[in-house]
Design a protein around this motif. Sequence first.
Motif, PDB file in Angstrom:
ATOM      1  N   TYR A 114      57.998  65.995  18.614  1.00  0.00           N
ATOM      2  CA  TYR A 114      57.741  66.851  19.764  1.00  0.00           C
ATOM      3  C   TYR A 114      57.190  66.047  20.935  1.00  0.00           C
ATOM      4  O   TYR A 114      57.565  66.265  22.083  1.00  0.00           O
ATOM      5  CB  TYR A 114      56.756  67.936  19.317  1.00  0.00           C
ATOM      6  CG  TYR A 114      56.573  69.029  20.312  1.00  0.00           C
ATOM      7  CD1 TYR A 114      57.624  69.850  20.657  1.00  0.00           C
ATOM      8  CD2 TYR A 114      55.341  69.249  20.905  1.00  0.00           C
ATOM      9  CE1 TYR A 114      57.458  70.863  21.570  1.00  0.00           C
ATOM     10  CE2 TYR A 114      55.165  70.262  21.810  1.00  0.00           C
ATOM     11  CZ  TYR A 114      56.224  71.059  22.149  1.00  0.00           C
ATOM     12  OH  TYR A 114      56.049  72.065  23.056  1.00  0.00           O
ATOM     13  N   ASP A 115      56.308  65.085  20.636  1.00  0.00           N
ATOM     14  CA  ASP A 115      55.815  64.180  21.681  1.00  0.00           C
ATOM     15  C   ASP A 115      56.966  63.422  22.310  1.00  0.00           C
ATOM     16  O   ASP A 115      57.034  63.262  23.528  1.00  0.00           O
ATOM     17  CB  ASP A 115      54.853  63.152  21.079  1.00  0.00           C
ATOM     18  CG  ASP A 115      53.430  63.653  21.028  1.00  0.00           C
ATOM     19  OD1 ASP A 115      53.146  64.654  21.693  1.00  0.00           O
ATOM     20  OD2 ASP A 115      52.620  63.034  20.330  1.00  0.00           O
ATOM     21  N   THR A 116      57.874  62.950  21.449  1.00  0.00           N
ATOM     22  CA  THR A 116      58.966  62.124  21.949  1.00  0.00           C
ATOM     23  C   THR A 116      59.876  62.938  22.850  1.00  0.00           C
ATOM     24  O   THR A 116      60.379  62.440  23.848  1.00  0.00           O
ATOM     25  CB  THR A 116      59.741  61.536  20.765  1.00  0.00           C
ATOM     26  OG1 THR A 116      58.789  60.965  19.876  1.00  0.00           O
ATOM     27  CG2 THR A 116      60.705  60.487  21.214  1.00  0.00           C
ATOM     28  N   SER A 162      66.309  49.531  11.754  1.00  0.00           N
ATOM     29  CA  SER A 162      65.672  48.330  12.289  1.00  0.00           C
ATOM     30  C   SER A 162      64.922  48.723  13.553  1.00  0.00           C
ATOM     31  O   SER A 162      65.063  49.841  14.025  1.00  0.00           O
ATOM     32  CB  SER A 162      66.753  47.306  12.607  1.00  0.00           C
ATOM     33  OG  SER A 162      67.666  47.877  13.501  1.00  0.00           O
ATOM     34  N   PRO A 163      64.113  47.819  14.081  1.00  0.00           N
ATOM     35  CA  PRO A 163      63.425  48.153  15.321  1.00  0.00           C
ATOM     36  C   PRO A 163      64.443  48.572  16.373  1.00  0.00           C
ATOM     37  O   PRO A 163      65.523  47.995  16.467  1.00  0.00           O
ATOM     38  CB  PRO A 163      62.739  46.858  15.729  1.00  0.00           C
ATOM     39  CG  PRO A 163      62.591  46.107  14.473  1.00  0.00           C
ATOM     40  CD  PRO A 163      63.738  46.497  13.592  1.00  0.00           C
ATOM     41  N   GLY A 164      64.105  49.544  17.165  1.00  0.00           N
ATOM     42  CA  GLY A 164      65.029  49.995  18.209  1.00  0.00           C
ATOM     43  C   GLY A 164      64.989  51.490  18.306  1.00  0.00           C
ATOM     44  O   GLY A 164      64.034  52.122  17.865  1.00  0.00           O
ATOM     45  N   GLY A 165      66.024  52.055  18.895  1.00  0.00           N
ATOM     46  CA  GLY A 165      66.070  53.490  19.052  1.00  0.00           C
ATOM     47  C   GLY A 165      66.520  53.845  20.445  1.00  0.00           C
ATOM     48  O   GLY A 165      66.964  52.986  21.199  1.00  0.00           O
ATOM     49  N   ALA A 179      60.698  57.232  11.988  1.00  0.00           N
ATOM     50  CA  ALA A 179      60.468  58.551  11.388  1.00  0.00           C
ATOM     51  C   ALA A 179      59.273  59.238  12.038  1.00  0.00           C
ATOM     52  O   ALA A 179      59.328  60.437  12.344  1.00  0.00           O
ATOM     53  CB  ALA A 179      60.241  58.408   9.892  1.00  0.00           C
ATOM     54  N   VAL A 180      58.184  58.475  12.283  1.00  0.00           N
ATOM     55  CA  VAL A 180      57.013  59.088  12.914  1.00  0.00           C
ATOM     56  C   VAL A 180      57.352  59.501  14.331  1.00  0.00           C
ATOM     57  O   VAL A 180      57.043  60.614  14.770  1.00  0.00           O
ATOM     58  CB  VAL A 180      55.818  58.107  12.908  1.00  0.00           C
ATOM     59  CG1 VAL A 180      54.665  58.682  13.707  1.00  0.00           C
ATOM     60  CG2 VAL A 180      55.376  57.811  11.491  1.00  0.00           C
ATOM     61  N   LEU A 181      58.056  58.607  15.032  1.00  0.00           N
ATOM     62  CA  LEU A 181      58.366  58.849  16.444  1.00  0.00           C
ATOM     63  C   LEU A 181      59.281  60.054  16.618  1.00  0.00           C
ATOM     64  O   LEU A 181      59.031  60.914  17.456  1.00  0.00           O
ATOM     65  CB  LEU A 181      59.038  57.597  17.007  1.00  0.00           C
ATOM     66  CG  LEU A 181      59.435  57.633  18.464  1.00  0.00           C
ATOM     67  CD1 LEU A 181      58.357  56.951  19.264  1.00  0.00           C
ATOM     68  CD2 LEU A 181      60.753  56.929  18.675  1.00  0.00           C
ATOM     69  N   ALA A 182      60.337  60.100  15.821  1.00  0.00           N
ATOM     70  CA  ALA A 182      61.364  61.102  16.106  1.00  0.00           C
ATOM     71  C   ALA A 182      61.297  62.301  15.189  1.00  0.00           C
ATOM     72  O   ALA A 182      61.973  63.286  15.429  1.00  0.00           O
ATOM     73  CB  ALA A 182      62.747  60.468  16.016  1.00  0.00           C
TER      74      ALA A 182
END
Lengths: 499, 276
Positions: free
Chosen positions: B65-67, B161-164, B57-60
């Motif tokens: 925008y950073d991502t 889960s971890p990943g993306g 959630a933080v990443l995407a």
Amino acid sequence: MSQHFPAFIIVIPLIAAFFIFTAGWLKRTYCFYIAAVALAISLFSSFGLLLQVLQNKVVVYHFGGWSPPWGIAYRVDYLNGIVLVVSAAIAFLNLIATKKSVEKEFIERVGPFYALYVLFVTGTMGIVVTGDAFNLYVLLEIASLTGYALIGMGTEHAALASLNYVFMGTIGASFYLLGIGYLYIATGSLNMFDIASILPNIFQSNVVLFAFVICLTGLFIKMALFPMHTWLPNAYTYSPSPAISLIAPLTTKVMVYVMIRILLSVFTPSFSFKSMAVNTSFVWLAVIAIVVGSILALSQQSLKRMLSYVMIAEIGYMVGGFWLANRAGITGAILHIINDAAMTLCVFLVAGNILYRVPGDSFDNLKGLFRKMPFSMGAFVVGALSIIGVPPTCGFFSKWYLITGGIAAGHYGFVAALLFSSLVNVVLFFRIFEIGYFEPFGDLHISGSMDEEEKTFDDAPLGMLVPLMIVAAGLIALGIYTDTLVTKVIQFAIPGGIS
Amino acid sequence: MKWFGFIAVFLCGSLFIYGTVEFPGWGDPLSPTSTHVSPYYIEKTMEDTSVPNIVTAVLADYRGYDTMFETAVIFSAGIACLFLLRQMKRKKTDFRLYRHTATGITFRIEKGGKLPPTAKEFERIDGLWTPYDLIIKTTGRFIIPFIQIFALYVIAHGHHSPGGGFQGGVILGASFVLFAISHDLRSALNRMSEKLTAFFYTLGVYIYAGTGALCILLGANFLDYSALATILFVDPVTARSHGILIVEIGVGIAVMAVMVILYYNLVSAGKFDEGL
């Protein structure tokens, strides 16, 4: 629509870069036009933003609808509003001016070239507009990565010079990132203005001290301040001319802007100037940069190489002016970011025009150029006078502010270095005028033969000349409107506590 | 000079270590990092975005925008590699090489000679010595589908889960690279041509930036996925979750294609024939 301007500045060139890359596979001629439209929109939006800033003081834009410190915010105030307009204008003018030489040098790779060009502009403009310290690093990565690629396609030793730049640039960027990491550990935030509100309570902490030192080291490497300048001359000399007239005006100047932004808005002047007590040492560092840069410029035998050393000296002007820590000095530094970007664009565009008609840019090749390319060389004279600092060109006024600041701070070493550098610049540029005007036309030119017709007028195509003339006129206009610029914009960019 | 360097490194290193003395303790619940921004993410992520994995959630989303620019960095790396290495004009050779697949015999056909029929028994090769190994080919062919399924799972399951996108994209790219290694570059290019790869990696970034731009068109800020609610027919919170999935898919496609194009260019020095 105008509330989305901060997003448009960055996002439209970014999406255009993808379109350009696709167009490169389909029809090459479209690439230039897509790039031109995207950069024009970007220029228009940044101009609109500056007007908004002049009315409402500060424009904030929340990406994803999340307010800082949880999300990423763009924040445009007087300081970056003006730098944005200048960078967008430079990117646009250079794009138009270099169309022909891109076609000549990169006929097969037009698509990737323009995609990288526009991505570089995206990164650079993003660095200027962002209000988030980590977002700045991400955009720095884009600007650097595309810059390395553009430089790497140059002549002779370009690949090696670019590799050297990759190493130094990566070290610089990593230092900056490490400094931001330290700040995050100390404050738990990445938003510049949020950090600034937390920092005053923990100024005594060693972590903040180290964050300050590490960030600054990284930025010094990136802006090529004297002992860390070694990547610059080779990278700029061997790079292809359409790329360098974009990279040279923007990269180092934007990094000076970042230094000013980080020190004034994140660490706040009371920490940067008062607690640290490093002002004088940094001014002396700048003095060394100015003197050494000027002396090294004297010993060069080719135009682009000489100009890169002049730029190293110019970086000293801005860093020194800023660390004088008084109003005149900082005004001079900010004004010089704008002016130096414009004059660097002017002289590097001329270098590009010369290389378009003449096989090399060593001083031998410049013989008789005033006859062959009177308009390009005329613009070169304006650019050179501006770098020397002759009124009414803009270079004079920023130098005036810097010298006033130096006297007000009682730092006569800096004043002496500025005057010394101006005198050296006189020697440097009048030597080129002399070669170009008085020396007989050599047989090194591409035409080879010594026929009377061949010697006469053969300037760069009109498409390259018109933007160059606009830039040259802009140098004088910037000089004439210095007063407006300072009283309407720059004086509000400096926080109140500085006298 | 060596000693000077050593002393400088030693001094700076010690200073760095000295600088860490005042760091908050490891996992300290009272440190600024765990008291300032993080509590909001921990408490509100589910409510705001209905994504159980806070990191995703933080990443995407919160810092999406950073991502997007991280994806653009990867895209730039792909273009930079293409720009610097790709040789646009193929060198014409005087002869062509073919291999009889059943026996492994290499034929060299001079210019003007008659080419073998384009039947399945003959395949075109680039170098006189092109390794051909049944065991490696078969193992590769056996393993690749599993790698790809796992990659798709990692991309699609990023919110739980971890990943993306980044991790899944690299795994997916690795499966193509494995194909190119276990077979040869020519057959890899037959499966996934340069143009198709270029199409994929622009498609990936189009999806990400396009989703952001769509949010502007729907009246919200750039990358504010809650605006997608109207076209996805869900409530704004679920729309955020779907928005994350959409951009993760974009990232996955872009990363996969860039891995492949980097491999193609580096392995053949931009000539797109059997290199190494």
